[in-house]
Design a protein around this motif. Structure first.
Motif, PDB file in Angstrom:
ATOM      1  N   ARG A 178       5.858  -1.137  11.846  1.00  0.00           N
ATOM      2  CA  ARG A 178       5.893   0.266  12.298  1.00  0.00           C
ATOM      3  C   ARG A 178       6.375   1.101  11.119  1.00  0.00           C
ATOM      4  O   ARG A 178       7.517   0.943  10.664  1.00  0.00           O
ATOM      5  N   LEU A 179       5.518   1.942  10.604  1.00  0.00           N
ATOM      6  CA  LEU A 179       5.864   2.602   9.350  1.00  0.00           C
ATOM      7  C   LEU A 179       5.327   4.019   9.238  1.00  0.00           C
ATOM      8  O   LEU A 179       4.489   4.457  10.032  1.00  0.00           O
ATOM      9  N   GLN A 180       5.844   4.720   8.226  1.00  0.00           N
ATOM     10  CA  GLN A 180       5.351   6.039   7.825  1.00  0.00           C
ATOM     11  C   GLN A 180       4.695   5.913   6.458  1.00  0.00           C
ATOM     12  O   GLN A 180       5.276   5.307   5.547  1.00  0.00           O
ATOM     13  N   LYS A 181       3.523   6.491   6.296  1.00  0.00           N
ATOM     14  CA  LYS A 181       2.842   6.425   5.015  1.00  0.00           C
ATOM     15  C   LYS A 181       3.417   7.433   4.027  1.00  0.00           C
ATOM     16  O   LYS A 181       3.389   7.222   2.810  1.00  0.00           O
ATOM     17  N   ASN A 182       3.910   8.553   4.545  1.00  0.00           N
ATOM     18  CA  ASN A 182       4.569   9.535   3.698  1.00  0.00           C
ATOM     19  C   ASN A 182       5.530  10.328   4.589  1.00  0.00           C
ATOM     20  O   ASN A 182       5.522  10.183   5.811  1.00  0.00           O
ATOM     21  N   THR A 221      14.655  -5.159  13.376  1.00  0.00           N
ATOM     22  CA  THR A 221      14.850  -3.803  12.874  1.00  0.00           C
ATOM     23  C   THR A 221      15.167  -3.845  11.378  1.00  0.00           C
ATOM     24  O   THR A 221      15.455  -4.922  10.831  1.00  0.00           O
ATOM     25  N   PRO A 222      15.166  -2.694  10.720  1.00  0.00           N
ATOM     26  CA  PRO A 222      15.502  -2.680   9.286  1.00  0.00           C
ATOM     27  C   PRO A 222      16.892  -3.233   8.997  1.00  0.00           C
ATOM     28  O   PRO A 222      17.118  -3.808   7.924  1.00  0.00           O
ATOM     29  N   SER A 223      17.819  -3.084   9.930  1.00  0.00           N
ATOM     30  CA  SER A 223      19.180  -3.587   9.719  1.00  0.00           C
ATOM     31  C   SER A 223      19.343  -5.038  10.127  1.00  0.00           C
ATOM     32  O   SER A 223      20.408  -5.610   9.934  1.00  0.00           O
ATOM     33  N   GLY A 224      18.279  -5.632  10.690  1.00  0.00           N
ATOM     34  CA  GLY A 224      18.326  -7.053  11.004  1.00  0.00           C
ATOM     35  C   GLY A 224      18.575  -7.403  12.457  1.00  0.00           C
ATOM     36  O   GLY A 224      18.745  -8.590  12.774  1.00  0.00           O
ATOM     37  N   THR A 225      18.595  -6.436  13.329  1.00  0.00           N
ATOM     38  CA  THR A 225      18.738  -6.743  14.761  1.00  0.00           C
ATOM     39  C   THR A 225      17.437  -7.355  15.268  1.00  0.00           C
ATOM     40  O   THR A 225      16.359  -6.829  15.012  1.00  0.00           O
ATOM     41  N   GLY A 249       0.821  -1.203   0.000  1.00  0.00           N
ATOM     42  CA  GLY A 249       0.000   0.000   0.000  1.00  0.00           C
ATOM     43  C   GLY A 249       0.848   1.242   0.000  1.00  0.00           C
ATOM     44  O   GLY A 249       1.972   1.269  -0.488  1.00  0.00           O
ATOM     45  N   SER A 250       0.296   2.293   0.595  1.00  0.00           N
ATOM     46  CA  SER A 250       0.952   3.590   0.637  1.00  0.00           C
ATOM     47  C   SER A 250       1.987   3.595   1.760  1.00  0.00           C
ATOM     48  O   SER A 250       1.648   3.785   2.920  1.00  0.00           O
ATOM     49  N   ILE A 251       3.260   3.371   1.385  1.00  0.00           N
ATOM     50  CA  ILE A 251       4.329   3.236   2.375  1.00  0.00           C
ATOM     51  C   ILE A 251       5.494   4.125   1.997  1.00  0.00           C
ATOM     52  O   ILE A 251       5.980   4.049   0.868  1.00  0.00           O
ATOM     53  N   PHE A 252       5.958   4.939   2.950  1.00  0.00           N
ATOM     54  CA  PHE A 252       7.161   5.739   2.742  1.00  0.00           C
ATOM     55  C   PHE A 252       8.378   5.005   3.295  1.00  0.00           C
ATOM     56  O   PHE A 252       9.404   4.893   2.616  1.00  0.00           O
ATOM     57  N   SER A 253       8.264   4.504   4.508  1.00  0.00           N
ATOM     58  CA  SER A 253       9.360   3.736   5.097  1.00  0.00           C
ATOM     59  C   SER A 253       8.804   2.821   6.169  1.00  0.00           C
ATOM     60  O   SER A 253       7.804   3.132   6.810  1.00  0.00           O
ATOM     61  N   ILE A 254       9.492   1.682   6.351  1.00  0.00           N
ATOM     62  CA  ILE A 254       9.121   0.720   7.385  1.00  0.00           C
ATOM     63  C   ILE A 254      10.240   0.647   8.397  1.00  0.00           C
ATOM     64  O   ILE A 254      11.397   0.436   8.016  1.00  0.00           O
ATOM     65  N   ASN A 255       9.904   0.787   9.650  1.00  0.00           N
ATOM     66  CA  ASN A 255      10.894   0.669  10.718  1.00  0.00           C
ATOM     67  C   ASN A 255      10.867  -0.773  11.222  1.00  0.00           C
ATOM     68  O   ASN A 255      11.098  -1.706  10.469  1.00  0.00           O
ATOM     69  N   ASN A 256      10.568  -0.970  12.474  1.00  0.00           N
ATOM     70  CA  ASN A 256      10.537  -2.337  13.003  1.00  0.00           C
ATOM     71  C   ASN A 256       9.362  -3.130  12.459  1.00  0.00           C
ATOM     72  O   ASN A 256       8.303  -2.577  12.142  1.00  0.00           O
ATOM     73  N   ASN A 300      13.597  -6.572   3.039  1.00  0.00           N
ATOM     74  CA  ASN A 300      13.196  -5.172   2.936  1.00  0.00           C
ATOM     75  C   ASN A 300      12.714  -4.814   1.532  1.00  0.00           C
ATOM     76  O   ASN A 300      11.835  -3.968   1.374  1.00  0.00           O
ATOM     77  N   ALA A 301      13.270  -5.455   0.525  1.00  0.00           N
ATOM     78  CA  ALA A 301      12.855  -5.159  -0.847  1.00  0.00           C
ATOM     79  C   ALA A 301      11.419  -5.597  -1.106  1.00  0.00           C
ATOM     80  O   ALA A 301      10.739  -5.039  -1.965  1.00  0.00           O
ATOM     81  N   LYS A 302      10.978  -6.593  -0.360  1.00  0.00           N
ATOM     82  CA  LYS A 302       9.624  -7.122  -0.554  1.00  0.00           C
ATOM     83  C   LYS A 302       8.665  -6.695   0.559  1.00  0.00           C
ATOM     84  O   LYS A 302       7.516  -7.140   0.574  1.00  0.00           O
ATOM     85  N   ASN A 303       9.142  -5.864   1.482  1.00  0.00           N
ATOM     86  CA  ASN A 303       8.301  -5.444   2.619  1.00  0.00           C
ATOM     87  C   ASN A 303       7.675  -6.652   3.311  1.00  0.00           C
ATOM     88  O   ASN A 303       6.475  -6.658   3.639  1.00  0.00           O
ATOM     89  N   THR A 304       8.485  -7.655   3.534  1.00  0.00           N
ATOM     90  CA  THR A 304       7.992  -8.928   4.060  1.00  0.00           C
ATOM     91  C   THR A 304       8.807  -9.337   5.273  1.00  0.00           C
ATOM     92  O   THR A 304      10.033  -9.188   5.291  1.00  0.00           O
ATOM     93  N   VAL A 305       8.111  -9.872   6.271  1.00  0.00           N
ATOM     94  CA  VAL A 305       8.763 -10.420   7.450  1.00  0.00           C
ATOM     95  C   VAL A 305       8.329 -11.881   7.602  1.00  0.00           C
ATOM     96  O   VAL A 305       7.193 -12.237   7.264  1.00  0.00           O
TER      97      VAL A 305
END
Length: 121
Positions: free
Chosen positions: A98-102, A52-56, A26-33, A73-78
């Motif tokens: 945990r994300l920002q939509k814009n 976390t985004p870096s894999g911790t 969907g409408s995603i700017f960035s995904i954190n945890n 991260n490329a697929k926005n999948t966990v």
């Protein structure tokens, strides 16, 4: 709109394995945890694992050494790989992101509808 969709739940025998997936779209700017929680009948929702985004990673003591969380991260999948499953792992498993939509919006958690995992012989 943001969609969080889990898959991979089901019935597994004690000692078996299961892999859960969760795709955020969907409408995603960035995904954190990202992470997984679970809720068994008559229990409160509890943390299973986060990443976390870096894999911790962080795990509940009850799943350390048996569960592994990972993300693409490329697929926005966990993902959540569960091994040596026990009857007490039976629960509905919920994914969150945990994300920002814009770039102007605040960060907030988005949740999936949950997927049932039942460990039983």
């Amino acid at each position: 709109q943001v969609q969080v969709v889990e898959s991979g739940g089901g019935l597994v025998q004690p000692g078996g394995s299961l892999r859960l997936s969760c795709v955020v779209s969907g409408s995603i700017f960035s995904i954190n945890n990202m992470g997984w929680y679970r809720q068994a009948p008559r229990n409160e929702r509890e943390l299973v694992a986060t990443i976390t985004p870096s894999g911790t990673t962080n795990y509940a003591d009850s799943v350390k050494g048996r569960f592994t969380i990972s993300r693409d991260n490329a697929k926005n999948t966990v993902y959540l790989q569960g091994n040596s499953l026990k009857p007490e792992d039976t629960a509905v498993y919920y994914c969150y992101a945990r994300l920002q939509k814009n770039w102007l919006s605040s960060t907030r958690d988005y949740w999936g509808q949950g997927t049932q995992v039942t460990v039983s012989s």
